[in-house]
Design a protein around this motif. Structure first.
Motif, short mmCIF file in Angstrom:
data_model
loop_
_atom_site.label_atom_id
_atom_site.label_comp_id
_atom_site.label_asym_id
_atom_site.label_seq_id
_atom_site.Cartn_x
_atom_site.Cartn_y
_atom_site.Cartn_z
N THR A 159 0.81 -1.22 0.00
CA THR A 159 0.00 0.00 0.00
C THR A 159 0.84 1.27 0.00
O THR A 159 0.32 2.35 -0.26
N HIS A 160 2.12 1.15 0.29
CA HIS A 160 3.04 2.28 0.22
C HIS A 160 4.44 1.72 0.05
O HIS A 160 4.78 0.71 0.66
N SER A 161 5.25 2.40 -0.76
CA SER A 161 6.61 1.91 -0.96
C SER A 161 7.50 3.05 -1.45
O SER A 161 7.25 3.61 -2.51
N ASP A 162 8.50 3.39 -0.65
CA ASP A 162 9.54 4.31 -1.09
C ASP A 162 10.82 3.97 -0.33
O ASP A 162 10.89 2.94 0.34
N ASP A 163 11.84 4.81 -0.44
CA ASP A 163 13.13 4.51 0.18
C ASP A 163 13.10 4.54 1.71
O ASP A 163 13.97 3.97 2.35
#
Length: 121
Positions: A37-41
């Protein structure tokens, strides 16, 4: 015999400190299914139907030691075929520590960042 009591709280999310949140979320999405549902560094989240997993980036993260050392908790995962699941999980990037206390009833593995989990059928 224990009796049911009203819960004070319920688990909303299991949080794994991580160096690579997106990659670790993808590993668990492949293992457990569900949707990222969310993905970043800096942060990733997985809705795996029955449980929510979160992966915040933690600069000083160190994998748990096994056996002994800094191990604090682990997941137990039920699988249909222990040998087949072990092979597939190793192919996905899990590792198998030398110390295996299950006597063949379960297998201890570590995810790509060293968080321990056990599989059993």
């Amino acid at each position: 015999m224990a009796t049911n009591t009203a819960a004070l709280a319920e688990i909303s999310t299991i949080v794994f400190d991580s160096l690579r949140p997106a990659a670790l979320a993808e590993f668990y999405r492949t293992v457990l299914g569900g949707q990222i549902t969310h993905s970043d560094d800096d942060y990733a989240a997985l809705d795996a139907d029955a449980v929510q997993l979160a992966f915040p980036r933690t600069e000083d993260y160190q994998a748990p030691a096994w056996p002994g050392g800094t191990k604090q908790m682990h997941l137990d995962l039920k699988v249909a075929d222990l040998d087949a699941a072990e092979k597939e999980l190793l192919d996905l990037g899990a590792t198998k520590p030398a110390f295996q206390p299950g006597g063949g009833d379960w297998v201890v593995l570590a995810d790509p960042e060293g968080h321990l989990f056990c599989i059993s059928s």
